[in-house]
Design an enzyme around this catalytic site. Structure first.
Site, PDB file in Angstrom:
ATOM      1  N   SER A  31      46.616  46.260  41.009  1.00  0.00           N
ATOM      2  CA  SER A  31      47.038  45.486  39.637  1.00  0.00           C
ATOM      3  C   SER A  31      48.082  46.357  39.072  1.00  0.00           C
ATOM      4  O   SER A  31      48.424  47.556  39.354  1.00  0.00           O
ATOM      5  CB  SER A  31      45.967  45.790  38.939  1.00  0.00           C
ATOM      6  OG  SER A  31      45.977  45.237  37.528  1.00  0.00           O
ATOM      7  N   TYR A  48      38.285  51.466  35.355  1.00  0.00           N
ATOM      8  CA  TYR A  48      38.962  50.357  36.191  1.00  0.00           C
ATOM      9  C   TYR A  48      40.360  50.446  36.548  1.00  0.00           C
ATOM     10  O   TYR A  48      40.835  50.213  37.818  1.00  0.00           O
ATOM     11  CB  TYR A  48      39.041  48.866  35.284  1.00  0.00           C
ATOM     12  CG  TYR A  48      39.717  47.776  35.837  1.00  0.00           C
ATOM     13  CD1 TYR A  48      39.204  47.086  36.926  1.00  0.00           C
ATOM     14  CD2 TYR A  48      40.911  47.502  35.583  1.00  0.00           C
ATOM     15  CE1 TYR A  48      39.865  45.718  37.331  1.00  0.00           C
ATOM     16  CE2 TYR A  48      41.469  46.455  36.040  1.00  0.00           C
ATOM     17  CZ  TYR A  48      41.032  45.661  37.137  1.00  0.00           C
ATOM     18  OH  TYR A  48      41.707  44.502  37.470  1.00  0.00           O
TER      19      TYR A  48
HETATM   20  P1  NDP Z   1      36.114  37.979  38.729  1.00  0.00           P
HETATM   21  O1  NDP Z   1      35.521  38.611  37.819  1.00  0.00           O
HETATM   22  O2  NDP Z   1      36.295  36.395  38.522  1.00  0.00           O
HETATM   23  O3  NDP Z   1      35.797  38.241  40.542  1.00  0.00           O
HETATM   24  C1  NDP Z   1      35.347  39.358  40.861  1.00  0.00           C
HETATM   25  C2  NDP Z   1      34.438  39.236  42.221  1.00  0.00           C
HETATM   26  O4  NDP Z   1      34.127  40.371  42.365  1.00  0.00           O
HETATM   27  C3  NDP Z   1      33.481  38.180  41.696  1.00  0.00           C
HETATM   28  O5  NDP Z   1      33.174  37.151  42.887  1.00  0.00           O
HETATM   29  C4  NDP Z   1      32.204  39.114  41.782  1.00  0.00           C
HETATM   30  O6  NDP Z   1      31.111  38.627  42.035  1.00  0.00           O
HETATM   31  C5  NDP Z   1      32.814  40.273  42.724  1.00  0.00           C
HETATM   32  N1  NDP Z   1      32.030  41.252  42.704  1.00  0.00           N
HETATM   33  C6  NDP Z   1      31.792  42.051  41.371  1.00  0.00           C
HETATM   34  N2  NDP Z   1      31.112  43.155  41.594  1.00  0.00           N
HETATM   35  C7  NDP Z   1      30.619  43.089  42.897  1.00  0.00           C
HETATM   36  C8  NDP Z   1      29.799  43.754  43.849  1.00  0.00           C
HETATM   37  N3  NDP Z   1      29.075  44.829  43.353  1.00  0.00           N
HETATM   38  N4  NDP Z   1      29.647  43.387  45.123  1.00  0.00           N
HETATM   39  C9  NDP Z   1      30.108  42.536  45.546  1.00  0.00           C
HETATM   40  N5  NDP Z   1      31.209  41.707  44.895  1.00  0.00           N
HETATM   41  C10 NDP Z   1      31.188  42.018  43.606  1.00  0.00           C
HETATM   42  O7  NDP Z   1      37.790  38.786  38.635  1.00  0.00           O
HETATM   43  P2  NDP Z   1      39.352  38.388  39.177  1.00  0.00           P
HETATM   44  O8  NDP Z   1      39.002  37.166  40.108  1.00  0.00           O
HETATM   45  O9  NDP Z   1      40.177  38.225  38.170  1.00  0.00           O
HETATM   46  O10 NDP Z   1      39.406  39.607  40.090  1.00  0.00           O
HETATM   47  C11 NDP Z   1      39.690  39.512  41.495  1.00  0.00           C
HETATM   48  C12 NDP Z   1      40.686  40.751  41.656  1.00  0.00           C
HETATM   49  O11 NDP Z   1      41.856  40.432  41.152  1.00  0.00           O
HETATM   50  C13 NDP Z   1      40.117  42.164  41.427  1.00  0.00           C
HETATM   51  O12 NDP Z   1      40.660  42.772  42.351  1.00  0.00           O
HETATM   52  C14 NDP Z   1      41.078  42.524  39.990  1.00  0.00           C
HETATM   53  O13 NDP Z   1      41.283  43.801  39.879  1.00  0.00           O
HETATM   54  C15 NDP Z   1      42.386  41.574  40.398  1.00  0.00           C
HETATM   55  N6  NDP Z   1      43.407  41.383  39.317  1.00  0.00           N
HETATM   56  C16 NDP Z   1      42.972  40.288  38.611  1.00  0.00           C
HETATM   57  C17 NDP Z   1      43.954  40.346  37.527  1.00  0.00           C
HETATM   58  C18 NDP Z   1      43.444  39.215  36.396  1.00  0.00           C
HETATM   59  O14 NDP Z   1      44.411  38.961  35.494  1.00  0.00           O
HETATM   60  N7  NDP Z   1      42.352  38.737  36.359  1.00  0.00           N
HETATM   61  C19 NDP Z   1      44.968  40.810  37.384  1.00  0.00           C
HETATM   62  C20 NDP Z   1      45.325  42.042  38.521  1.00  0.00           C
HETATM   63  C21 NDP Z   1      44.613  41.964  39.473  1.00  0.00           C
HETATM   64  P3  NDP Z   1      30.298  37.468  41.598  1.00  0.00           P
HETATM   65  O15 NDP Z   1      31.086  36.053  41.969  1.00  0.00           O
HETATM   66  O16 NDP Z   1      28.950  37.469  41.955  1.00  0.00           O
HETATM   67  O17 NDP Z   1      30.430  37.771  39.974  1.00  0.00           O
END
Ligand code: NDP
Length: 338
Positions: free
Chosen positions: A142, A186
């Site tokens: 990120s 984070y």
């Molecule tokens: P979301 O919250 O939509 O997705 C996160 C995912 O991680 C979900 O599927 C969630 O599961 C899963 N998760 C959370 N906790 C656990 C756990 N304990 N065990 C297994 N799985 C878990 O966020 P994003 O799609 O935005 O994020 C995805 C990636 O993108 C991350 O690495 C984030 O840092 C990165 N990112 C996002 C940005 C943004 O603008 N959104 C920008 C830069 C990077 P569940 O479906 O069950 O909730």
């Protein structure tokens, strides 16, 4: 036969969009590594992902035992066939928590889920993946870990790993040993993710032939990652990113970008942090000016469209070789590999 890809956190946001993009290409079969397989089947159905293109497998990253169980189940599922690619995408973002939550193993949640769970997962899969043809591992990074950009540097708190003393003490609340701050935890975890990629490259690329990379998809302001933020923030943030910084990207496009890191011959280089033109990364500086007594924010170099992938530079924090080596050793101990 199709190539097999593991995507963690495939049941939401970027992971789901990436899974969609991968199966659309026709040459990938996705193992959706998720904490709730029933939810995965539901969202896959809604997203039009066919049951013949994926399998939902339980992975709770807040438990090292669950990571080990997942690897065992995966090996049984695919039998002798090596895993082709691994995408570490899952993450938690808990800026509103006044006090830390802890994983089963007693690690602060962002550190445990985002970094340590994935650290163990990658390490357990290396031996298997090195048998595949042109295997790739991508850990989603990120901009927030980049202190020299708007997203990373201007928005407080900043990532700061200090000397990693927090990883040496019991309790593991913050990596730099400071008081708990969910937003910072984070950002720190994302710096650790990107450091891990560099260390994997340095230590294991030659030996395993695996391409290790990180990427910043652009700001996908709509995902559930921001679910803990207040309502006004959720409404305004996408608008801010879209019109002010130009760093906004749709979930669909972000998913295609992540899939590209695995599939595009252009992205076969190891040890790279990929970004795309038109990102907030391009924004040079946020300048404050005053006009008729009103404070105005001006963004230099904002906007720009495109979407061409380029090799970005890691932040100074990520490039700190001494800290990175220490991070590797401490993480190995914490996940029980040493
Ligand atoms: P979301 O919250 O939509 O997705 C996160 C995912 O991680 C979900 O599927 C969630 O599961 C899963 N998760 C959370 N906790 C656990 C756990 N304990 N065990 C297994 N799985 C878990 O966020 P994003 O799609 O935005 O994020 C995805 C990636 O993108 C991350 O690495 C984030 O840092 C990165 N990112 C996002 C940005 C943004 O603008 N959104 C920008 C830069 C990077 P569940 O479906 O069950 O909730």
């Amino acid at each position: 036969t199709r190539q097999m890809v593991v995507v963690t956190g495939a049941s939401s946001g970027l992971g789901l969009a990436c899974t969609k993009a991968l199966v659309k290409k026709g040459k990938y079969y996705v193992i959706c590594a998720v904490r709730d397989p029933a939810k995965m089947d539901q969202v896959a159905k809604e997203a039009g992902i066919k049951s013949t293109d994926y399998t939902a497998m339980k992975l709770e990253l807040a438990s090292l035992q669950s990571v080990r169980d997942f690897v065992r189940n995966l090996k049984a599922f695919k039998s002798a066939r090596p895993l082709n690619h691994l995408i570490c995408n899952a993450a938690v973002y808990l800026p509103a928590d006044p006090t830390p939550r802890f994983t089963d193993d007693g690690f602060e949640m962002s550190l445990g889920v985002n970094h340590l769970g994935h650290f163990l997962l990658v390490n357990l899969l290396l031996d298997d993946m090195k048998k595949a043809k042109n295997p790739r591992v991508c850990i989603v990074g990120s901009i927030t870990g980049n202190t020299n950009t708007i997203g990373g540097g201007l928005v407080y708190p900043r990532a700061d790993l200090g000397d990693l003393s927090g990883l040496e003490k019991p309790g593991y609340t913050m990596v730099n040993g400071a008081k708990f701050d969910g937003a910072k935890a984070y950002k720190d975890s994302k710096v650790l993710n990107m450091m891990t990629v560099r260390e994997l490259h340095k230590r294991l690329h030659k030996e395993t032939g695996i391409t290790f990379s990180s990427m910043y998809p652009g700001c996908i302001a709509e995902t559930n990652l921001f679910r803990e933020k207040r309502e006004w923030f959720r409404k305004l943030f996408p608008v801010f990113m879209k019109y002010v910084t130009g760093g906004y990207v749709s979930e669909e496009e972000a998913g295609e970008r992540l899939a590209q890191v695995i599939s595009d011959p252009q992205c076969s280089k190891s040890g790279v942090y990929w970004s795309w033109n038109g990102n907030a990364q391009q924004v040079g500086a946020l300048k404050q000016t005053k006009k008729n007594g009103k404070v105005l924010w001006e963004v230099a170099g904002a906007g720009g469209s495109g979407g061409e992938v380029f090799e970005n530079s890691f932040s100074d924090d990520v490039m700190d070789d001494a800290n990175a080596a220490k991070m590797w050793d401490l993480s190995m101990k914490l996940v029980g590999l040493e």
